[in-house]
Design a protein around this motif. Structure first.
Motif, PDB file in Angstrom:
ATOM      1  N   ARG A  37       0.923  -0.961   0.037  1.00  0.00           N
ATOM      2  CA  ARG A  37      -0.188  -0.035  -0.252  1.00  0.00           C
ATOM      3  C   ARG A  37       0.843   1.316   0.235  1.00  0.00           C
ATOM      4  NH1 ARG A  37      -3.259  -3.445   3.582  1.00  0.00           N
ATOM      5  NH2 ARG A  37      -2.375  -2.387   5.399  1.00  0.00           N
ATOM      6  N   ILE A  38       2.042   1.090   0.031  1.00  0.00           N
ATOM      7  CA  ILE A  38       3.014   2.286   0.129  1.00  0.00           C
ATOM      8  C   ILE A  38       3.339   2.682  -1.236  1.00  0.00           C
ATOM      9  CG2 ILE A  38       5.389   3.223   0.927  1.00  0.00           C
ATOM     10  CD1 ILE A  38       5.332   0.945   2.984  1.00  0.00           C
ATOM     11  N   PRO A  39       3.108   4.029  -1.770  1.00  0.00           N
ATOM     12  CA  PRO A  39       3.300   4.475  -3.110  1.00  0.00           C
ATOM     13  C   PRO A  39       4.711   4.117  -3.258  1.00  0.00           C
ATOM     14  CG  PRO A  39       2.175   6.111  -1.697  1.00  0.00           C
ATOM     15  CD  PRO A  39       2.726   5.043  -0.844  1.00  0.00           C
ATOM     16  N   SER A  40       4.745   3.514  -4.611  1.00  0.00           N
ATOM     17  CA  SER A  40       6.169   3.405  -5.149  1.00  0.00           C
ATOM     18  C   SER A  40       7.056   2.296  -4.643  1.00  0.00           C
ATOM     19  CB  SER A  40       6.875   4.630  -5.702  1.00  0.00           C
ATOM     20  OG  SER A  40       6.122   5.633  -6.531  1.00  0.00           O
ATOM     21  N   PHE A  41       6.288   1.493  -3.929  1.00  0.00           N
ATOM     22  CA  PHE A  41       7.139   0.576  -3.343  1.00  0.00           C
ATOM     23  C   PHE A  41       6.625  -0.734  -3.441  1.00  0.00           C
ATOM     24  CE2 PHE A  41       8.602  -2.202   0.256  1.00  0.00           C
ATOM     25  CZ  PHE A  41       9.397  -1.221   1.320  1.00  0.00           C
ATOM     26  N   GLU A  42       7.498  -1.678  -4.158  1.00  0.00           N
ATOM     27  CA  GLU A  42       7.175  -3.031  -4.888  1.00  0.00           C
ATOM     28  C   GLU A  42       7.875  -3.882  -3.888  1.00  0.00           C
ATOM     29  OE1 GLU A  42       7.863  -5.000  -9.399  1.00  0.00           O
ATOM     30  OE2 GLU A  42       7.501  -2.866  -9.062  1.00  0.00           O
ATOM     31  N   VAL A  43       6.978  -5.062  -3.646  1.00  0.00           N
ATOM     32  CA  VAL A  43       7.275  -6.308  -3.039  1.00  0.00           C
ATOM     33  C   VAL A  43       7.469  -7.273  -3.984  1.00  0.00           C
ATOM     34  CG1 VAL A  43       6.530  -7.919  -1.214  1.00  0.00           C
ATOM     35  CG2 VAL A  43       5.910  -5.379  -0.866  1.00  0.00           C
ATOM     36  N   ARG A  44       8.662  -8.266  -3.842  1.00  0.00           N
ATOM     37  CA  ARG A  44       9.193  -9.283  -4.734  1.00  0.00           C
ATOM     38  C   ARG A  44       9.120 -10.419  -3.818  1.00  0.00           C
ATOM     39  NH1 ARG A  44       9.961  -8.111 -10.050  1.00  0.00           N
ATOM     40  NH2 ARG A  44      10.221  -5.934 -10.525  1.00  0.00           N
ATOM     41  N   LEU A  45       8.422 -11.434  -3.958  1.00  0.00           N
ATOM     42  CA  LEU A  45       8.459 -12.435  -3.195  1.00  0.00           C
ATOM     43  C   LEU A  45       9.222 -13.772  -3.717  1.00  0.00           C
ATOM     44  CD1 LEU A  45       5.092 -12.217  -1.470  1.00  0.00           C
ATOM     45  CD2 LEU A  45       7.412 -11.437  -0.549  1.00  0.00           C
ATOM     46  N   GLY A  46      10.024 -14.501  -3.057  1.00  0.00           N
ATOM     47  CA  GLY A  46      10.766 -15.909  -3.513  1.00  0.00           C
ATOM     48  C   GLY A  46       9.899 -16.968  -2.787  1.00  0.00           C
ATOM     49  N   ARG A  47      10.666 -17.815  -2.598  1.00  0.00           N
ATOM     50  CA  ARG A  47      10.267 -18.936  -1.735  1.00  0.00           C
ATOM     51  C   ARG A  47      11.148 -19.551  -0.776  1.00  0.00           C
ATOM     52  NH1 ARG A  47      12.534 -21.174  -6.467  1.00  0.00           N
ATOM     53  NH2 ARG A  47      13.293 -23.080  -6.334  1.00  0.00           N
ATOM     54  N   LEU A  48      10.589 -20.215   0.141  1.00  0.00           N
ATOM     55  CA  LEU A  48      11.602 -21.106   1.131  1.00  0.00           C
ATOM     56  C   LEU A  48      11.657 -22.506   0.842  1.00  0.00           C
ATOM     57  CD1 LEU A  48      10.579 -19.433   4.486  1.00  0.00           C
ATOM     58  CD2 LEU A  48      12.850 -19.097   3.327  1.00  0.00           C
ATOM     59  N   GLU A  49      12.729 -23.289   0.671  1.00  0.00           N
ATOM     60  CA  GLU A  49      12.805 -24.537   0.385  1.00  0.00           C
ATOM     61  C   GLU A  49      13.128 -25.356   1.549  1.00  0.00           C
ATOM     62  OE1 GLU A  49      16.137 -26.353  -2.374  1.00  0.00           O
ATOM     63  OE2 GLU A  49      14.432 -25.766  -3.781  1.00  0.00           O
ATOM     64  N   LYS A  50      12.649 -26.389   1.943  1.00  0.00           N
ATOM     65  CA  LYS A  50      12.788 -27.233   3.101  1.00  0.00           C
ATOM     66  C   LYS A  50      14.107 -28.094   2.645  1.00  0.00           C
ATOM     67  CE  LYS A  50       9.683 -28.910   5.807  1.00  0.00           C
ATOM     68  NZ  LYS A  50       8.646 -29.892   6.374  1.00  0.00           N
ATOM     69  N   ARG A  51      15.092 -28.136   3.703  1.00  0.00           N
ATOM     70  CA  ARG A  51      16.126 -28.970   3.460  1.00  0.00           C
ATOM     71  C   ARG A  51      16.480 -29.611   4.752  1.00  0.00           C
ATOM     72  NH1 ARG A  51      20.859 -25.028   1.048  1.00  0.00           N
ATOM     73  NH2 ARG A  51      19.699 -24.382  -1.188  1.00  0.00           N
ATOM     74  N   ARG A  52      16.764 -31.094   4.499  1.00  0.00           N
ATOM     75  CA  ARG A  52      16.931 -31.843   5.713  1.00  0.00           C
ATOM     76  C   ARG A  52      18.761 -32.078   5.850  1.00  0.00           C
ATOM     77  NH1 ARG A  52      14.459 -33.980  10.037  1.00  0.00           N
ATOM     78  NH2 ARG A  52      14.690 -36.126  10.494  1.00  0.00           N
TER      79      ARG A  52
END
Length: 213
Positions: A78-93
């Protein structure tokens, strides 16, 4: 710089790295991001856009934290000119180093830990975040979309990206939490900005406003 001589700024925030730096320094990561980026840009420069990068918590692992994080991401969008880019979390043993564990915490504690958690533990690794930050910084530098990039991170892996951006004739400032390690970035950036404890505390959200934690 463009003919107007107004320096154009873009801010790139390594969300997870910054989160852990804040938690270690002021014990909260709930801060006012609009005020932070305006502080970094300053009054005489033009803030063009801010990019924030992070990876969502798996919903099934912790539903309440997942909901809180999603509310936080929504507030940033909702912040003007503020872009959110999301990756992912990968589970590891990850297998445990029994000898190393014994050396670190003693034989009795190590045995109790292994009985409780087994010979391996689940952990999560971010995927796609570092690459996305690098691609955005480089592509926008190549397109001459900014004059100065401000990278908010203490991750030394970005040192080569900073050098490459400078190779396009752009300036790079690095901002990070005061007292936290950022040696490699300090060596290659044009300006290093220490985010003091006093500054960060002044930007802290109240408990009622806290959407991050």
């Amino acid at each position: 710089m463009p003919e107007s001589n107004t320096e154009r700024i873009m801010v790139f925030i390594d969300g997870s790295n910054f989160y852990h730096g804040l938690k270690a320094t002021i014990n909260t990561a709930a801060i006012r991001f609009p005020q932070l980026v305006q502080h970094l840009a300053g009054p005489s420069r033009k803030l063009v856009r801010t990019y924030y990068y992070n990876a969502p918590i798996p919903q099934g692992e912790d539903p309440e934290r997942y909901k809180a994080q999603q509310r936080f991401f929504a507030s940033l969008k909702r912040i003007p000119s503020f872009e959110v880019r999301l990756g992912r979390l990968e589970k590891r043993r990850v297998g445990l180093d029994r000898a190393g564990l014994v050396a670190d915490i003693g034989k009795d504690c190590a045995e109790k830990f292994i009985r409780a958690y087994g010979e391996a533990i689940n952990t999560y690794a971010e995927k796609g975040i570092d690459i996305q930050i690098a691609v955005d910084m480089l592509q926008l530098a190549f397109n001459k979309a900014y004059d100065t990039a401000i990278l908010v991170s203490g991750d030394g892996d970005f040192a080569s990206v900073v050098q490459a951006v400078k190779g396009f004739g752009r300036r790079v400032e690095v901002a990070y939490v005061s007292g936290r390690p950022a040696y490699h970035l300090r060596q290659v950036c044009d300006v290093f900005v220490e985010l003091s404890v006093d500054l960060l505390r002044s930007l802290t959200l109240s408990q009622k406003q806290n959407l991050h934690e």
